[in-house]
Design a protein around this motif. Structure first.
Motif, short mmCIF file in Angstrom:
data_model
loop_
_atom_site.label_atom_id
_atom_site.label_comp_id
_atom_site.label_asym_id
_atom_site.label_seq_id
_atom_site.Cartn_x
_atom_site.Cartn_y
_atom_site.Cartn_z
N TYR A 235 -12.64 8.35 -3.43
CA TYR A 235 -11.41 7.98 -2.72
C TYR A 235 -10.76 6.77 -3.40
O TYR A 235 -11.43 5.80 -3.74
CB TYR A 235 -11.73 7.65 -1.26
N HIS B 220 2.52 0.55 -10.56
CA HIS B 220 1.60 1.16 -9.61
C HIS B 220 0.18 1.14 -10.18
O HIS B 220 -0.03 1.25 -11.40
CB HIS B 220 2.03 2.61 -9.33
N ASP C 173 -2.89 8.88 11.55
CA ASP C 173 -2.56 9.43 10.23
C ASP C 173 -3.70 9.30 9.24
O ASP C 173 -3.58 9.72 8.08
CB ASP C 173 -1.32 8.73 9.67
N GLY D 101 -5.81 3.55 6.25
CA GLY D 101 -4.74 2.88 5.51
C GLY D 101 -5.14 1.45 5.20
O GLY D 101 -6.22 0.98 5.55
N SER E 5 -7.19 4.11 -3.28
CA SER E 5 -6.03 3.62 -2.53
C SER E 5 -4.97 3.19 -3.53
O SER E 5 -5.26 2.42 -4.46
CB SER E 5 -6.41 2.44 -1.63
N THR F 281 -8.32 -3.00 5.85
CA THR F 281 -8.32 -1.55 6.07
C THR F 281 -8.23 -1.24 7.57
O THR F 281 -8.67 -2.03 8.41
CB THR F 281 -9.60 -0.95 5.50
N PHE G 133 0.86 -1.18 0.00
CA PHE G 133 0.00 0.00 0.00
C PHE G 133 0.90 1.24 0.00
O PHE G 133 1.88 1.32 0.74
CB PHE G 133 -0.90 -0.02 1.24
N THR G 134 0.54 2.22 -0.84
CA THR G 134 1.37 3.44 -0.91
C THR G 134 0.67 4.60 -0.18
O THR G 134 1.14 5.04 0.86
CB THR G 134 1.64 3.81 -2.38
N GLN G 135 -0.44 5.07 -0.71
CA GLN G 135 -1.15 6.17 -0.05
C GLN G 135 -2.56 6.28 -0.63
O GLN G 135 -2.87 5.72 -1.68
CB GLN G 135 -0.41 7.49 -0.25
N ASN G 136 -3.41 6.99 0.12
CA ASN G 136 -4.77 7.25 -0.34
C ASN G 136 -4.81 8.52 -1.19
O ASN G 136 -4.02 9.44 -0.98
CB ASN G 136 -5.72 7.39 0.85
N HIS G 137 -5.75 8.54 -2.12
CA HIS G 137 -5.93 9.70 -2.99
C HIS G 137 -7.42 10.03 -3.06
O HIS G 137 -8.27 9.15 -2.94
CB HIS G 137 -5.41 9.42 -4.40
N SER H 90 -12.36 1.45 1.64
CA SER H 90 -12.11 1.87 3.02
C SER H 90 -13.07 1.25 4.03
O SER H 90 -12.88 1.41 5.23
CB SER H 90 -12.20 3.40 3.11
#
Length: 224
Positions: free
Chosen positions: A123, A165, A205, A208, A125, A200, A113-117, A172
């Motif tokens: 949303y 990627h 933070d 994730g 992931s 999830t 997992f890299t990051q949420n956008h 989520s």
């Protein structure tokens, strides 16, 4: 055995004929005055024992040959059985060698997992898919949500050391079972897949996703 029986038969026959000759030598005048049917009965009685004796020797010889033939057939059967066992072991060894070779062609995939956008209120992931094994192509990613597959995401070929990627939409919710299946074609031309479970979570933070790779079972290979 055959030579021995023939030798015994010849010796006994010779002795019998010598004895028979000696027995009738002084009775030749009587034979000359006998009727033909009486002479025939006499000769049949005289040579009947020796004929019966040779018949017995023939049966003994036939039994010996049958035993020898049976032993030879048994030896051939044992040799054939041993040959079949050797061929079976050889085929099994070749099969294991082919399976090991096929496993050596397997890509070793790692998913992170890299990051949420967020884009226009939706949303996403982000994930990375890296290969540290053999080359594979025809790569596509299928997300399964509660057993329902989503549309596949096609990725470029994965060389060893290459990372691709991709994004997954709206994963989520904690209550859903999420599985990512990565399908690919190996250099041997056979298809296979590797699966990852997604979990999830929410921390300080924000949301994730943790990724756990599902151990591979015996592959079901398909030749395209």
């Amino acid at each position: 055995m055959r030579n021995k029986l023939a030798w015994v038969g010849t010796v006994i026959t010779t002795i019998y004929l010598l004895g028979f000759t000696w027995f009738i030598f002084g009775r030749l005048p009587q034979l000359q005055t006998m009727e033909l049917n009486s002479v025939g009965d006499f000769l049949a009685g005289a040579f009947g024992p020796i004929a019966f004796f040779w018949l017995i020797l023939g049966f003994m010889q036939q039994g010996t040959e049958l035993r020898v033939s049976a032993d030879a057939l048994r030896m051939q059967a044992d040799e054939l059985k041993a040959s079949v066992e050797q061929q079976t072991a050889l085929v099994a060894a070749q099969q294991r060698s082919l399976e090991n070779h096929e496993r050596s062609l397997e890509p070793l995939l790692q998913m992170k997992f890299t990051q949420n956008h967020q884009h226009e209120g939706d949303y996403y992931s982000g994930f990375s898919l890296a290969n540290i094994g053999s080359y594979c192509e025809g790569v596509n990613v299928v997300l399964s949500i509660d057993g329902v597959d989503q549309y596949p995401i096609t990725l470029e070929s994965l060389y060893s050391g290459v990372e691709r990627h991709f994004m997954l939409h709206d994963i989520s919710e904690d209550s859903r079972k999420l599985i990512v299946e990565v399908n690919y074609v190996k250099v041997s031309g056979r298809m296979n897949h590797q699966s990852f479970e997604l979990y999830t979570y929410h921390d300080e933070d924000g949301p994730g996703v943790s990724v756990r790779k599902v151990p591979m079972q015996d592959e079901e290979v398909i030749t395209p």
